[in-house]
Write a protein that holds these residues in place. Structure first.
Motif, PDB file in Angstrom:
ATOM      1  N   GLU A   1       0.871  -1.171   0.000  1.00 15.78           N
ATOM      2  CA  GLU A   1       0.000   0.000   0.000  1.00 15.78           C
ATOM      3  C   GLU A   1       0.910   1.224   0.000  1.00 15.78           C
ATOM      4  O   GLU A   1       1.545   1.539   1.003  1.00 15.78           O
ATOM      5  CB  GLU A   1      -0.892  -0.014   1.240  1.00 15.78           C
ATOM      6  N   LEU A   2       0.986   1.899  -1.149  1.00 12.92           N
ATOM      7  CA  LEU A   2       1.867   3.046  -1.312  1.00 12.92           C
ATOM      8  C   LEU A   2       1.054   4.318  -1.092  1.00 12.92           C
ATOM      9  O   LEU A   2      -0.044   4.465  -1.630  1.00 12.92           O
ATOM     10  CB  LEU A   2       2.462   3.031  -2.717  1.00 12.92           C
ATOM     11  N   ARG A   3       1.596   5.246  -0.309  1.00  9.59           N
ATOM     12  CA  ARG A   3       0.923   6.522  -0.043  1.00  9.59           C
ATOM     13  C   ARG A   3       1.858   7.663  -0.422  1.00  9.59           C
ATOM     14  O   ARG A   3       3.032   7.661  -0.068  1.00  9.59           O
ATOM     15  CB  ARG A   3       0.544   6.653   1.432  1.00  9.59           C
ATOM     16  N   PHE A   4       1.290   8.644  -1.161  1.00  8.51           N
ATOM     17  CA  PHE A   4       2.049   9.813  -1.582  1.00  8.51           C
ATOM     18  C   PHE A   4       1.181  11.044  -1.349  1.00  8.51           C
ATOM     19  O   PHE A   4       0.114  11.168  -1.944  1.00  8.51           O
ATOM     20  CB  PHE A   4       2.448   9.692  -3.052  1.00  8.51           C
ATOM     21  N   ASP A   5       1.627  11.929  -0.477  1.00 13.94           N
ATOM     22  CA  ASP A   5       0.874  13.148  -0.182  1.00 13.94           C
ATOM     23  C   ASP A   5       1.165  14.168  -1.277  1.00 13.94           C
ATOM     24  O   ASP A   5       2.102  14.962  -1.190  1.00 13.94           O
ATOM     25  CB  ASP A   5       1.256  13.693   1.196  1.00 13.94           C
ATOM     26  N   ALA A   6       0.341  14.136  -2.303  1.00 13.12           N
ATOM     27  CA  ALA A   6       0.573  14.968  -3.491  1.00 13.12           C
ATOM     28  C   ALA A   6       0.359  16.446  -3.204  1.00 13.12           C
ATOM     29  O   ALA A   6       1.119  17.296  -3.691  1.00 13.12           O
ATOM     30  CB  ALA A   6      -0.343  14.515  -4.625  1.00 13.12           C
ATOM     31  N   MET A   7      -0.662  16.782  -2.431  1.00 11.55           N
ATOM     32  CA  MET A   7      -0.975  18.191  -2.194  1.00 11.55           C
ATOM     33  C   MET A   7       0.051  18.877  -1.288  1.00 11.55           C
ATOM     34  O   MET A   7       0.231  20.083  -1.366  1.00 11.55           O
ATOM     35  CB  MET A   7      -2.386  18.332  -1.594  1.00 11.55           C
ATOM     36  N   ALA A   8       0.735  18.123  -0.441  1.00 12.83           N
ATOM     37  CA  ALA A   8       1.742  18.700   0.449  1.00 12.83           C
ATOM     38  C   ALA A   8       3.153  18.505  -0.087  1.00 12.83           C
ATOM     39  O   ALA A   8       4.116  18.900   0.562  1.00 12.83           O
ATOM     40  CB  ALA A   8       1.629  18.071   1.834  1.00 12.83           C
ATOM     41  N   SER A   9       3.288  17.957  -1.268  1.00 11.64           N
ATOM     42  CA  SER A   9       4.600  17.663  -1.820  1.00 11.64           C
ATOM     43  C   SER A   9       5.292  18.945  -2.305  1.00 11.64           C
ATOM     44  O   SER A   9       4.737  19.682  -3.120  1.00 11.64           O
ATOM     45  CB  SER A   9       4.471  16.688  -3.001  1.00 11.64           C
ATOM     46  N   PRO A  10       6.505  19.212  -1.824  1.00 10.08           N
ATOM     47  CA  PRO A  10       7.232  20.390  -2.305  1.00 10.08           C
ATOM     48  C   PRO A  10       7.839  20.178  -3.701  1.00 10.08           C
ATOM     49  O   PRO A  10       8.238  21.140  -4.350  1.00 10.08           O
ATOM     50  CB  PRO A  10       8.329  20.579  -1.252  1.00 10.08           C
ATOM     51  N   SER A  11       7.869  18.941  -4.153  1.00  9.94           N
ATOM     52  CA  SER A  11       8.493  18.628  -5.440  1.00  9.94           C
ATOM     53  C   SER A  11       7.608  18.961  -6.633  1.00  9.94           C
ATOM     54  O   SER A  11       8.107  19.185  -7.730  1.00  9.94           O
ATOM     55  CB  SER A  11       8.834  17.138  -5.513  1.00  9.94           C
ATOM     56  N   LEU A  12       6.282  18.983  -6.421  1.00  7.36           N
ATOM     57  CA  LEU A  12       5.355  19.172  -7.530  1.00  7.36           C
ATOM     58  C   LEU A  12       4.896  20.621  -7.632  1.00  7.36           C
ATOM     59  O   LEU A  12       4.500  21.217  -6.633  1.00  7.36           O
ATOM     60  CB  LEU A  12       4.125  18.277  -7.361  1.00  7.36           C
ATOM     61  N   PRO A  13       4.903  21.195  -8.847  1.00  7.38           N
ATOM     62  CA  PRO A  13       4.326  22.532  -9.036  1.00  7.38           C
ATOM     63  C   PRO A  13       2.809  22.493  -8.857  1.00  7.38           C
ATOM     64  O   PRO A  13       2.181  21.437  -8.977  1.00  7.38           O
ATOM     65  CB  PRO A  13       4.684  22.873 -10.485  1.00  7.38           C
ATOM     66  N   ASP A  14       2.212  23.645  -8.591  1.00  5.58           N
ATOM     67  CA  ASP A  14       0.772  23.718  -8.313  1.00  5.58           C
ATOM     68  C   ASP A  14      -0.069  23.241  -9.487  1.00  5.58           C
ATOM     69  O   ASP A  14      -1.066  22.555  -9.291  1.00  5.58           O
ATOM     70  CB  ASP A  14       0.371  25.147  -7.943  1.00  5.58           C
ATOM     71  N   GLU A  15       0.310  23.589 -10.720  1.00  5.44           N
ATOM     72  CA  GLU A  15      -0.497  23.168 -11.871  1.00  5.44           C
ATOM     73  C   GLU A  15      -0.462  21.659 -12.064  1.00  5.44           C
ATOM     74  O   GLU A  15      -1.450  21.060 -12.461  1.00  5.44           O
ATOM     75  CB  GLU A  15      -0.067  23.893 -13.144  1.00  5.44           C
ATOM     76  N   VAL A  16       0.665  21.035 -11.734  1.00  2.00           N
ATOM     77  CA  VAL A  16       0.764  19.572 -11.810  1.00  2.00           C
ATOM     78  C   VAL A  16      -0.101  18.938 -10.723  1.00  2.00           C
ATOM     79  O   VAL A  16      -0.755  17.920 -10.962  1.00  2.00           O
ATOM     80  CB  VAL A  16       2.236  19.105 -11.691  1.00  2.00           C
ATOM     81  N   LYS A  17      -0.147  19.546  -9.542  1.00  2.20           N
ATOM     82  CA  LYS A  17      -0.982  19.031  -8.452  1.00  2.20           C
ATOM     83  C   LYS A  17      -2.457  19.042  -8.846  1.00  2.20           C
ATOM     84  O   LYS A  17      -3.182  18.099  -8.565  1.00  2.20           O
ATOM     85  CB  LYS A  17      -0.783  19.866  -7.184  1.00  2.20           C
ATOM     86  N   GLU A  18      -2.889  20.118  -9.504  1.00  4.62           N
ATOM     87  CA  GLU A  18      -4.292  20.222  -9.926  1.00  4.62           C
ATOM     88  C   GLU A  18      -4.641  19.141 -10.953  1.00  4.62           C
ATOM     89  O   GLU A  18      -5.669  18.481 -10.847  1.00  4.62           O
ATOM     90  CB  GLU A  18      -4.567  21.599 -10.519  1.00  4.62           C
ATOM     91  N   ARG A  19      -3.758  18.981 -11.941  1.00  2.00           N
ATOM     92  CA  ARG A  19      -4.012  17.958 -12.963  1.00  2.00           C
ATOM     93  C   ARG A  19      -3.940  16.565 -12.366  1.00  2.00           C
ATOM     94  O   ARG A  19      -4.707  15.676 -12.730  1.00  2.00           O
ATOM     95  CB  ARG A  19      -3.026  18.099 -14.126  1.00  2.00           C
TER      96      ARG A  19
END
Length: 140
Positions: free
Chosen positions: A38-56
């Motif tokens: 069971e893999l978990r990735f906190d996408a919304m709190a990730s500093p690695s991802l830009p905001d537009e990538v988070k939305e998509r």
């Protein structure tokens, strides 16, 4: 570090993995080993991802993302823990890679005059065919 694209990478500490028992066939082995991941990735709190990538990513992930913005991927298709781990990571990378591609904006188009004429001509032909199916006029 997991490399997604040339410019985008995710740190290993952003991903948490939990090993649980897999369901389904496997005999006695499935009851004793925790091979599912069971893999978990906190996408919304990730500093690695830009905001537009988070939305998509939120739109693409769908039900795999919970209310808190955490993507949960469950992998149990393989018998070994390592293969399931690689499968879960590959599926996460695929999701993020899809989210990095900016969709082309849709351009509004109008039908050409010729295509309008062709459509109307087809409608009138069809109308004529259907009119011929009815009772002849004047035979009352």
């Amino acid at each position: 570090m997991i490399q997604v694209t040339e410019t985008l990478a995710i740190e290993d500490d952003e991903i948490s993995e939990k090993f649980v028992r897999a369901s389904g066939p496997g005999g006695q082995h499935v009851n004793t080993s925790s091979s599912a991941v069971e893999l978990r990735f906190d996408a919304m709190a990730s500093p690695s991802l830009p905001d537009e990538v988070k939305e998509r990513l939120a739109r693409i992930a769908g039900q795999r993302m919970n209310q808190d913005g955490v993507i949960v991927i469950f992998a149990q298709s393989h018998r070994s823990q390592e293969m399931n781990r690689q499968d879960a990571r590959a599926r996460l990378l695929e999701l993020i890679e899809q989210a990095t591609h900016r969709p082309k904006p849709r351009k509004k188009t109008r039908p050409t005059y010729a295509s309008k004429l062709k459509r109307l001509e087809g409608k009138s032909k069809r109308s004529g065919v259907k009119a011929m199916r009815g009772r002849p006029k004047g035979d009352d």
